[in-house]
Design a protein around this motif. Structure first.
Motif, PDB file in Angstrom:
ATOM      1  N   ASN A  80       9.926  58.630  94.072  1.00 47.17           N
ATOM      2  CA  ASN A  80      10.612  58.363  95.310  1.00 47.17           C
ATOM      3  C   ASN A  80      11.683  59.501  95.431  1.00 47.17           C
ATOM      4  O   ASN A  80      12.184  59.928  96.212  1.00 47.17           O
ATOM      5  CB  ASN A  80      10.800  57.062  95.336  1.00 47.17           C
ATOM      6  N   ASN A  81      12.339  59.396  94.231  1.00 45.59           N
ATOM      7  CA  ASN A  81      14.107  60.163  94.243  1.00 45.59           C
ATOM      8  C   ASN A  81      13.626  61.658  94.382  1.00 45.59           C
ATOM      9  O   ASN A  81      14.573  62.347  95.321  1.00 45.59           O
ATOM     10  CB  ASN A  81      14.627  59.848  92.915  1.00 45.59           C
ATOM     11  N   ILE A  82      12.565  62.242  93.654  1.00 45.84           N
ATOM     12  CA  ILE A  82      12.555  63.692  93.776  1.00 45.84           C
ATOM     13  C   ILE A  82      11.977  63.892  95.291  1.00 45.84           C
ATOM     14  O   ILE A  82      12.341  65.034  95.714  1.00 45.84           O
ATOM     15  CB  ILE A  82      11.370  64.077  92.769  1.00 45.84           C
ATOM     16  N   GLY A  83      11.020  63.182  95.789  1.00 46.95           N
ATOM     17  CA  GLY A  83      10.354  63.114  97.118  1.00 46.95           C
ATOM     18  C   GLY A  83      11.789  63.265  98.198  1.00 46.95           C
ATOM     19  O   GLY A  83      11.810  64.087  98.969  1.00 46.95           O
ATOM     20  N   LEU A  84      12.624  62.231  97.937  1.00 51.22           N
ATOM     21  CA  LEU A  84      13.825  62.164  98.905  1.00 51.22           C
ATOM     22  C   LEU A  84      14.907  63.425  98.854  1.00 51.22           C
ATOM     23  O   LEU A  84      15.142  63.866  99.882  1.00 51.22           O
ATOM     24  CB  LEU A  84      14.652  61.009  98.456  1.00 51.22           C
ATOM     25  N   SER A  85      14.899  64.005  97.506  1.00 49.49           N
ATOM     26  CA  SER A  85      15.632  65.324  97.499  1.00 49.49           C
ATOM     27  C   SER A  85      15.008  66.480  98.184  1.00 49.49           C
ATOM     28  O   SER A  85      15.665  67.246  98.831  1.00 49.49           O
ATOM     29  CB  SER A  85      15.977  65.563  96.011  1.00 49.49           C
ATOM     30  N   HIS A  86      13.581  66.473  97.936  1.00 49.65           N
ATOM     31  CA  HIS A  86      12.824  67.629  98.680  1.00 49.65           C
ATOM     32  C   HIS A  86      12.944  67.261 100.264  1.00 49.65           C
ATOM     33  O   HIS A  86      13.084  68.393 100.723  1.00 49.65           O
ATOM     34  CB  HIS A  86      11.420  67.523  98.158  1.00 49.65           C
ATOM     35  N   PHE A  87      12.911  66.106 100.509  1.00 47.18           N
ATOM     36  CA  PHE A  87      13.132  65.885 102.116  1.00 47.18           C
ATOM     37  C   PHE A  87      14.232  66.456 102.568  1.00 47.18           C
ATOM     38  O   PHE A  87      14.499  66.955 103.482  1.00 47.18           O
ATOM     39  CB  PHE A  87      13.121  64.476 102.384  1.00 47.18           C
ATOM     40  N   ARG A  88      15.434  66.119 101.780  1.00 51.23           N
ATOM     41  CA  ARG A  88      16.877  66.529 102.215  1.00 51.23           C
ATOM     42  C   ARG A  88      16.987  67.866 102.556  1.00 51.23           C
ATOM     43  O   ARG A  88      17.889  68.824 102.990  1.00 51.23           O
ATOM     44  CB  ARG A  88      17.858  65.742 101.519  1.00 51.23           C
TER      45      ARG A  88
ATOM     46  N   GLN B  24      23.965  67.465  96.089  1.00 50.83           N
ATOM     47  CA  GLN B  24      23.468  68.335  95.064  1.00 50.83           C
ATOM     48  C   GLN B  24      22.012  67.950  94.779  1.00 50.83           C
ATOM     49  O   GLN B  24      21.587  67.707  93.936  1.00 50.83           O
ATOM     50  CB  GLN B  24      24.226  68.587  93.880  1.00 50.83           C
ATOM     51  N   ASN B  25      21.108  68.321  95.765  1.00 50.70           N
ATOM     52  CA  ASN B  25      19.690  67.876  95.936  1.00 50.70           C
ATOM     53  C   ASN B  25      18.882  68.790  94.859  1.00 50.70           C
ATOM     54  O   ASN B  25      17.921  68.136  94.082  1.00 50.70           O
ATOM     55  CB  ASN B  25      19.072  67.816  97.129  1.00 50.70           C
ATOM     56  N   ASP B  26      19.220  70.028  94.748  1.00 55.88           N
ATOM     57  CA  ASP B  26      18.736  70.820  93.612  1.00 55.88           C
ATOM     58  C   ASP B  26      18.994  70.229  92.434  1.00 55.88           C
ATOM     59  O   ASP B  26      17.984  70.242  91.545  1.00 55.88           O
ATOM     60  CB  ASP B  26      19.073  72.103  93.655  1.00 55.88           C
TER      61      ASP B  26
END
Length: 515
Positions: free
Chosen positions: A78-86, A55-57
């Motif tokens: 880092n966390n928000i970047g990773l979610s956008h990456f996914r 649930q990356n959104d």
């Protein structure tokens, strides 16, 4: 208000639950704690839990709240970047990762994620720089060595890749994925030292089942190189049996999906005035049918950019498919908007790889399932279907490791059944859309290379380019199981390669040949 000591105890409990995969419990409990104290660790735990559930959104929403309170926190960035990456929001991901590095230039997780992002976008040289930066900070970490090995292999730098894999095995002999990868790049002689090393691990080191599976794949390759096909087959079988048991894959799901694909009313997509877009070539077929070779040939042409094996068409088409399943009474305007949205998202994703006017190739083999959608979403696209001897395809799929991406490859009967589904679907699409599909036979390509390439280029409406005959000199990244083969000049030994194992493939031969 939670005290520091109370918070620490709660965080320890939640961290353990996160490790155990109890993500929903972590989410519920963390939300309650955040009402009492808005601490950065709690935001991180909540974000990671949503990421783990896919649930990356929601993870992004949490991090946006956290960043409003502390816009320079590298963990949040880092966390928000990773979610956008996914979510394939690559530009946003890179922006957040780089903001994180401004605040913490030696943040290993951010460096690793940024390296993985560059690797995903085929910017392998840039990726290598980030992984090497990590090793300058700490040269005892396995992950950067592993990522370096993958990127060096993709670039055809097999010696450097092997060096990284050997370093991993020095740090942790149980990381047997490295043994399997080494075996792919090794031409084994009899009694090769790596063989004895693998044998010793299986006999004397306590390994889990997946660790053993990687070693069995490596042994399969060792015995194959030494022409002991009985032992080779046994070890490939051991390797696949472990994964099959783990995935518990059932071919019936594929049969149901293929039936839905055939039953779909493609005329619903036939909307006039769909604007033409960038020229695209979709290279499809069974895995291990020659798709990597065909893309390597085409991408050697001066007017073509090779995108590689991309997931974006499947992602967008499945969304479109689901919307039609829920509501098949959509009006023309709604259908038009759905198609335009699907098209624009796909084109946006591939623009991260190349924004030139060159023709763009996408060689995800299993896109053959979506030919009906390609026809209407990208009406000027070309579709090339790669064909190869079905027994060679079956055996090549079985002896190669595909992680969890293609679970049908871990059982010979499943492979045979999947091949039948592929053949039947291609017959269906050829009848429906005969003008858009070009079949290229692997055996003819290796036997009569120049003639076949000329015909291929004619279908793609491309002029002759001599570089297409020197595809092995093409330096673009190849991130598939064919990375070693596609870098060689065209060779004929892969034709009828399954014949050496024919005594063990009789059952699936009868399945494939049954009408």
């Amino acid at each position: 208000m939670l005290t520091d000591i109370e918070l620490q105890k709660k965080v320890e409990i939640l961290t353990n639950k996160l490790k155990l995969g109890m993500f929903n419990e972590v989410i519920d409990e963390t939300k309650l704690l955040l009402k009492k104290r808005k601490h950065q660790v709690l935001f991180n735990l909540l974000s990671l839990s949503y990421q783990s559930l896919g649930q990356n959104d929601k993870s992004i929403e949490i991090m946006e709240i956290a960043l409003r309170a502390n816009s320079k926190n590298p963990h949040f960035l880092n966390n928000i970047g990773l979610s956008h990456f996914r979510l394939s929001n690559f530009k946003e991901a890179e922006n957040y990762f780089k903001r994180g590095l401004v605040e913490a230039p030696k943040h290993i997780s951010i460096l690793n994620n940024l390296g993985n992002l560059k690797s995903y976008l085929n910017l392998n040289k840039s990726a290598i720089e980030y992984f090497n930066k990590i090793l300058k900070i700490n040269d005892k970490l396995i992950e950067p060595y592993y990522n370096l090995a993958i990127n060096y292999e993709a670039l055809g730098k097999f010696e450097k890749s092997s060096e990284c894999l050997k370093k991993i095995l020095e740090l942790n002999p149980k990381f047997t994925d490295a043994d399997r990868m080494l075996s792919i790049m090794t031409k084994y002689s009899n009694n090769h030292p790596h063989y004895f090393n693998i044998k010793d691990k299986l006999e004397n080191i306590k390994l889990n089942e997946m660790q053993k599976s990687h070693l069995y794949f490596a042994l399969g390759k060792y015995f194959e190189d030494n022409n002991d096909y009985e032992k080779s087959f046994k070890n490939y079988s051991y390797a696949n049996k472990i994964i099959k048991k783990k995935t518990n894959y059932k071919i019936q799901k594929e049969k149901n999906d293929f039936a839905k694909i055939k039953d779909f009313n493609y005329e619903n997509l036939n909307i006039p005035n769909i604007e033409s877009s960038r020229k695209l070539i979709f290279i499809v077929g069974m895995p291990r049918s020659g798709t990597s070779l065909v893309e390597q040939i085409l991408s050697s042409h001066q007017e073509v950019f090779g995108g590689g094996e991309l997931p974006f068409l499947e992602t967008e088409v499945r969304k479109l498919f689901q919307k039609f399943e829920k509501n098949n009474q959509s009006n023309m305007k709604e259908i038009h908007n759905l198609i335009i949205d699907c098209k624009e998202k796909y084109l946006d994703r591939i623009s991260n790889y190349n924004i030139s006017s060159k023709i763009f190739t996408d060689k995800a083999p299993l896109n053959f399932r979506f030919i009906g959608f390609i026809k209407y979403i990208f009406p000027n696209a070309k579709i090339i279907n790669c064909k190869r001897d079905p027994m060679d395809i079956a055996w090549s799929n079985f002896k190669n490791y595909f992680s969890n991406s293609m679970p049908f490859t871990n059982d010979l009967e499943d492979i045979a059944q999947f091949y039948k589904l592929y053949e039947e679907l291609m017959i269906f699409f050829r009848k429906k859309f005969p003008e858009i599909i070009y079949d290229i036979e692997y055996s003819k390509l290796v036997e009569n290379t120049e003639v076949e390439i000329k015909e291929l280029l004619n279908f793609c409406e491309l002029k002759w380019d001599n570089k297409c005959l020197s595809h092995h000199k093409n330096e673009r990244a190849i991130k598939t199981a064919s990375s070693t083969q596609a870098r060689k000049p065209i060779y004929k030994t892969a034709v009828k390669s399954s014949d050496r194992y024919k005594d063990y493939l009789k059952d699936i031969k009868s399945i494939i040949e049954t009408n």
